[in-house]
Design an enzyme around this catalytic site. Structure first.
Site, PDB file in Angstrom:
ATOM      1  N   ALA A  35     -23.467 -25.153  20.593  1.00  0.00           N
ATOM      2  CA  ALA A  35     -24.804 -25.558  21.185  1.00  0.00           C
ATOM      3  C   ALA A  35     -25.097 -27.136  20.940  1.00  0.00           C
ATOM      4  CB  ALA A  35     -25.842 -24.800  20.444  1.00  0.00           C
ATOM      5  N   GLU A  36     -24.538 -27.852  19.875  1.00  0.00           N
ATOM      6  CA  GLU A  36     -24.612 -29.002  19.530  1.00  0.00           C
ATOM      7  C   GLU A  36     -23.646 -29.988  20.639  1.00  0.00           C
ATOM      8  OE1 GLU A  36     -26.650 -30.920  18.074  1.00  0.00           O
ATOM      9  OE2 GLU A  36     -25.622 -32.803  17.461  1.00  0.00           O
ATOM     10  N   TYR A  37     -22.592 -29.204  20.600  1.00  0.00           N
ATOM     11  CA  TYR A  37     -21.678 -30.135  21.631  1.00  0.00           C
ATOM     12  C   TYR A  37     -22.249 -30.017  22.988  1.00  0.00           C
ATOM     13  CZ  TYR A  37     -17.730 -31.094  24.357  1.00  0.00           C
ATOM     14  OH  TYR A  37     -16.632 -31.887  25.229  1.00  0.00           O
ATOM     15  N   ASP A  38     -22.943 -28.923  23.510  1.00  0.00           N
ATOM     16  CA  ASP A  38     -23.488 -28.961  24.717  1.00  0.00           C
ATOM     17  C   ASP A  38     -24.846 -29.760  24.854  1.00  0.00           C
ATOM     18  OD1 ASP A  38     -22.601 -25.357  25.147  1.00  0.00           O
ATOM     19  OD2 ASP A  38     -21.611 -27.106  25.195  1.00  0.00           O
ATOM     20  N   SER A  83      16.751 -25.477  32.929  1.00  0.00           N
ATOM     21  CA  SER A  83      16.174 -24.277  32.573  1.00  0.00           C
ATOM     22  C   SER A  83      16.842 -23.840  31.149  1.00  0.00           C
ATOM     23  CB  SER A  83      16.396 -23.019  33.607  1.00  0.00           C
ATOM     24  OG  SER A  83      17.554 -23.197  33.943  1.00  0.00           O
ATOM     25  N   LYS A 115       8.963 -19.325  22.042  1.00  0.00           N
ATOM     26  CA  LYS A 115       8.966 -19.511  23.396  1.00  0.00           C
ATOM     27  C   LYS A 115       7.933 -18.897  24.171  1.00  0.00           C
ATOM     28  CE  LYS A 115      12.194 -19.287  27.466  1.00  0.00           C
ATOM     29  NZ  LYS A 115      11.483 -18.564  28.586  1.00  0.00           N
ATOM     30  N   LYS A 310      15.966 -14.200  23.960  1.00  0.00           N
ATOM     31  CA  LYS A 310      14.910 -13.478  24.632  1.00  0.00           C
ATOM     32  C   LYS A 310      14.785 -12.098  23.904  1.00  0.00           C
ATOM     33  CE  LYS A 310      13.853 -14.296  28.472  1.00  0.00           C
ATOM     34  NZ  LYS A 310      13.267 -14.963  29.239  1.00  0.00           N
TER      35      LYS A 310
HETATM   36  N1  LIG Z   1      12.781 -24.109  30.081  1.00  0.00           N
HETATM   37  C1  LIG Z   1      12.836 -25.011  28.722  1.00  0.00           C
HETATM   38  O1  LIG Z   1      13.555 -25.988  28.632  1.00  0.00           O
HETATM   39  C2  LIG Z   1      11.716 -24.429  27.611  1.00  0.00           C
HETATM   40  C3  LIG Z   1      10.797 -23.554  27.775  1.00  0.00           C
HETATM   41  C4  LIG Z   1      10.136 -23.335  26.779  1.00  0.00           C
HETATM   42  C5  LIG Z   1       9.073 -22.517  26.659  1.00  0.00           C
HETATM   43  N2  LIG Z   1       8.460 -21.563  27.318  1.00  0.00           N
HETATM   44  N3  LIG Z   1       8.262 -22.520  25.312  1.00  0.00           N
HETATM   45  C6  LIG Z   1       8.551 -23.168  24.313  1.00  0.00           C
HETATM   46  C7  LIG Z   1       9.608 -24.331  24.647  1.00  0.00           C
HETATM   47  C8  LIG Z   1       9.989 -25.340  23.311  1.00  0.00           C
HETATM   48  N4  LIG Z   1       9.286 -25.214  22.409  1.00  0.00           N
HETATM   49  O2  LIG Z   1      10.967 -25.962  23.578  1.00  0.00           O
HETATM   50  C9  LIG Z   1      10.435 -24.250  25.834  1.00  0.00           C
HETATM   51  S1  LIG Z   1      11.684 -25.282  26.267  1.00  0.00           S
END
Ligand SMILES: NC(=O)c1cc2c(N)ncc(C(N)=O)c2s1
Length: 318
Positions: A35-38, A83, A115, A310
């Protein structure tokens, strides 16, 4: 109020509000009640309405641009956004480590990072000011989504130092925002998003920045496209530098000196993953030394000095 005092008041309010926003959205440590920010923001809006020349680009009132775009323009990434190669089990991590040590010897440190399951973005700053944000696209050609990225409260419009650089990171939708968004969509009988990543992508593809602003997106920065003459020698130093500039980085990162320690870190996150306030789909492991990264180089698609472990796909809880 005359212009002189309006100018000083506006400057003070802009700096104060930007600091409060940094504390709240970058450090996750709110220092004043909403509220203060707003109230302070409304006071600034009134002064800027009376004296429009005080509406500087880094004013917190300028985060959500006015006009709806007709399209997104294509942009070229001068340094390709690569990638990552994948590893699906411990043995593949050990194979990665063996290839790295064949290339640069046994004195290797790794940085392990979560990630983030969002959208890779590139942010360009000139003299400390945010001037362009783009999607990864196909790695060399992306889309200019500057006006949507500006609406992300944790993205600094002006850095703490007037430097020019390009940084890379992941824009994402926190789980809480995702649940609230789908609840609202269901009430409006609109199709819910399948997962936070799709919701983030759909939000950043909106031509009207007010819609993107309403989606409560967030961003973690994790890389510098070219460290230039900063004197930075390692990825971890680069992450510290990003924090000094005012960027939000992910605090769960850990630097380790062996692949066994990498495997321990990875396995630790398998069960902690559901407790995170955002989705992750794995762990990124990078060789820390920039000299060793350069020695290892990249293939056409991905770096030889990094790999993504992954996680098995999580059963979806709708
Ligand atoms: N495609 C990529 O090079 C990356 C993709 C991602 C991702 N989705 N989340 C974290 C990192 C990271 N901390 O480096 C990276 S690096």
């Amino acid at each position: 109020m005359d212009f002189q005092s309006a100018e000083k008041k506006a400057k003070d309010l802009q700096n104060l509000l930007n600091q409060y926003s940094y504390d709240y959205h970058v450090l996750d440590q709110p220092t004043i009640p909403d509220a203060e920010y707003d109230r302070l923001l409304r006071e600034l809006l009134e002064i800027e309405e009376q004296f429009p020349e005080l509406q500087t680009a880094d004013s917190p009132t300028q985060r959500v641009g006015g006009e709806t775009l007709s399209m997104f323009h294509k942009v070229q990434h001068t340094i390709p956004m690569l990638s990552l190669g994948n590893a699906f089990d411990d043995q593949e991590l050990r194979d990665f480590d063996r290839r790295v040590r064949q290339g640069v010897g046994d004195n290797v440190s790794y940085v392990c990072e979560l990630k983030i399951d969002g959208l890779a973005v590139s942010l360009i700053y000139e003299d400390g000011m945010f001037i362009r944000g783009a999607t990864r696209g196909d790695g060399t050609t992306g889309e200019d989504i500057t006006s949507n990225l500006r609406t992300i409260r944790s993205l600094p419009i002006r850095l703490k130092k007037p430097v020019s650089l390009e940084v890379r990171g992941e824009a994402f939708m926190p789980k809480k925002s995702f649940v609230a968004l789908n609840k609202a969509r269901k009430e409006r009988e609109e199709e819910p998003f399948a997962n936070p990543r799709n919701a983030a992508a759909g939000s950043l593809r909106q031509l009207d920045p007010k819609i993107a602003a309403s989606r409560n997106l967030d961003v973690f920065l994790y890389g510098i496209a070219d460290v230039g003459d900063t004197g930075i020698r390692s990825h971890s130093e680069g992450l510290d530098y990003l924090e000094q500039l005012g960027f939000k980085t992910n605090k769960e990162r850990r630097k380790v000196d062996s692949i066994e320690a990498v495997i321990e870190y990875v396995n630790g996150w398998v069960e902690k993953r559901p407790d995170l306030p955002y989705d992750i789909d794995g762990i990124v492991i990078k060789v820390d030394s920039l000299d060793q990264q350069a020695e290892l180089g990249t293939t056409a698609k991905s770096p030889r000095w990094a790999i993504a472990y992954k996680f098995p796909a999580e059963e979806v809880v709708t």
